[in-house]
Design a protein around this motif. Structure first.
Motif, PDB file in Angstrom:
ATOM      1  N   GLU A 133     125.271 -28.212  66.352  1.00 54.44           N
ATOM      2  CA  GLU A 133     125.440 -28.124  64.709  1.00 54.44           C
ATOM      3  C   GLU A 133     125.013 -26.816  64.093  1.00 54.44           C
ATOM      4  N   GLN A 134     123.536 -26.150  63.992  1.00 52.01           N
ATOM      5  CA  GLN A 134     122.895 -25.405  63.490  1.00 52.01           C
ATOM      6  C   GLN A 134     123.070 -23.633  63.929  1.00 52.01           C
ATOM      7  N   ARG A 135     123.685 -23.920  64.891  1.00 52.52           N
ATOM      8  CA  ARG A 135     124.739 -22.431  65.640  1.00 52.52           C
ATOM      9  C   ARG A 135     125.710 -22.475  64.167  1.00 52.52           C
ATOM     10  N   LEU A 136     126.136 -23.582  64.768  1.00 47.78           N
ATOM     11  CA  LEU A 136     127.820 -23.193  64.160  1.00 47.78           C
ATOM     12  C   LEU A 136     127.972 -22.411  63.164  1.00 47.78           C
ATOM     13  N   PRO A 137     127.313 -22.838  61.872  1.00 48.02           N
ATOM     14  CA  PRO A 137     127.532 -21.281  61.254  1.00 48.02           C
ATOM     15  C   PRO A 137     127.920 -20.278  61.399  1.00 48.02           C
ATOM     16  N   LEU A 138     126.411 -19.403  61.924  1.00 48.22           N
ATOM     17  CA  LEU A 138     126.538 -18.801  62.522  1.00 48.22           C
ATOM     18  C   LEU A 138     127.622 -18.003  63.434  1.00 48.22           C
ATOM     19  N   VAL A 139     128.095 -18.699  64.520  1.00 48.30           N
ATOM     20  CA  VAL A 139     129.218 -18.223  65.265  1.00 48.30           C
ATOM     21  C   VAL A 139     130.605 -17.973  64.509  1.00 48.30           C
ATOM     22  N   LYS A 140     130.453 -18.907  62.927  1.00 41.33           N
ATOM     23  CA  LYS A 140     131.852 -19.330  62.487  1.00 41.33           C
ATOM     24  C   LYS A 140     131.458 -17.544  61.824  1.00 41.33           C
ATOM     25  N   ASN A 141     130.815 -17.470  61.514  1.00 46.23           N
ATOM     26  CA  ASN A 141     130.163 -16.159  60.133  1.00 46.23           C
ATOM     27  C   ASN A 141     130.680 -15.074  61.246  1.00 46.23           C
TER      28      ASN A 141
END
Lengths: 221, 221
Positions: A133-141
């Motif tokens: 969950e924490q990493r997801l925003p980086l992947v999406k960005n």
């Protein structure tokens, strides 16, 4: 070979996506439909994909493959290019326009698809990890970086470079992977571009043909 | 255009890798050297890469680009293919062998490179995150999956499919990214394959030309 031969491609026997058009044979089916060429399909199970007989065709144990007489190819990009080179309809006749269409094929597969695939890799292979969950925003960005650049380039054009080409075919199929995420809708021109690809009669025929394989076969979770 | 024109490519003004041959212009330089064609180089700073003038050439703000008269291309795969199509030395004359060489280009860029790039992405963009160390074995094992499959296919052959081709050029440059990690050495035939690529006179000329750009310019950390 003196007689024209109908090529055979391999496709999933059962669908990982329930037949939503995301398996990579969709690209090849779509290409065949755009150039109005017949093809045959051989179903391969997930187990058989990893067996020596299939690996002889595809060293990485995936689909699709392409067989035509003595010729065996793998990689959806290479197969679509092979079809596009031999039949009119997917590459412009003008040499410079043709080179630019090929550039978009590579851009779709090597620049735009990898960050998009990371989103699926994260979900399927790391979805149970503490960091997911924490990493997801980086992947999406990282995906958004590419989408923003692609959106800027597309502007209000219909296709990436003049008439519809194999470059658009590849880019649309790559972007389609994002449909369920809702991220495409952040870029209205890209969403419209993809919708326009899906609206092509050749796309619809390919989609229906792929879906028909899975009729009556439960999707694989 | 009536006169042959010398193409111009863009390359990093300063090196992210200290000139170890990993920047993607290396692929294009190597291709030019294999087919014995001259090329010119324009240096681009990291800042300028993201400016509109460069983005007009490369929508994703990267290097290399290729300019020749009216034609502008981007994506190292597309540029290498463009060179290979126009000059003898990188694609076999036999149609089936040519299609297989192109398949290996796509395989290098779309199947083998993405997991390898993930290792760099993890290091540079997530190296300071709490999950970095824990996640690293997963990232590395995804690379090993591909390397094992590639190693099995290569066996004790010299190149991937008969004579050296643009497919090998791409695969060698993709695998070179792993050199510092030590992972290549887990697959002796792949390590030998890469070493054999680096030993080609054309590779060496390209490497030296790239390195010369950075002489006296400190690498970018």
């Amino acid at each position: 070979m003196s007689l024209p031969m109908i090529p055979t491609i391999t496709v999933f026997e059962r669908s990982p996506d329930g037949g939503k058009g995301l398996a990579r044979d969709m690209r090849v089916r779509w290409a065949f439909e755009e150039v109005a060429q017949p093809y045959e399909v051989r179903l391969v199970s997930f187990g058989a994909m990893k067996e020596p007989a299939h690996r002889a065709l595809h060293p990485f144990g995936q689909i699709p493959t392409y067989e035509e007489g003595d010729l065996a190819l793998f990689e959806s990009g290479a197969i679509v290019f092979h079809i596009a080179e031999r039949h009119a309809g997917l590459l412009p006749a003008n040499a410079n326009a043709r080179a630019r269409a090929i550039t978009w094929m590579f851009a779709a597969l090597n620049t735009v698809e990898p960050p998009i695939l990371d989103l699926q890799t994260a979900k399927f292979l790391e979805g149970d990890k503490a960091w997911y969950e924490q990493r997801l925003p980086l992947v999406k960005n990282r995906i958004r970086d590419r989408l923003g650049e692609l959106s800027d380039r597309l502007g209000d054009a219909e296709w990436l470079d003049g008439a519809f080409s194999a470059g658009d075919l590849m880019m649309v199929t790559v972007l389609l992977r994002l449909k369920a995420s809702g991220m495409l809708d952040e870029y209205p021109n890209l969403a419209a571009y993809v919708a326009q690809g899906e609206a092509r009669p050749a796309y619809k025929r390919a989609f229906d043909a792929q879906l028909a394989v899975f009729a009556g076969r439960p999707p694989i979770a």
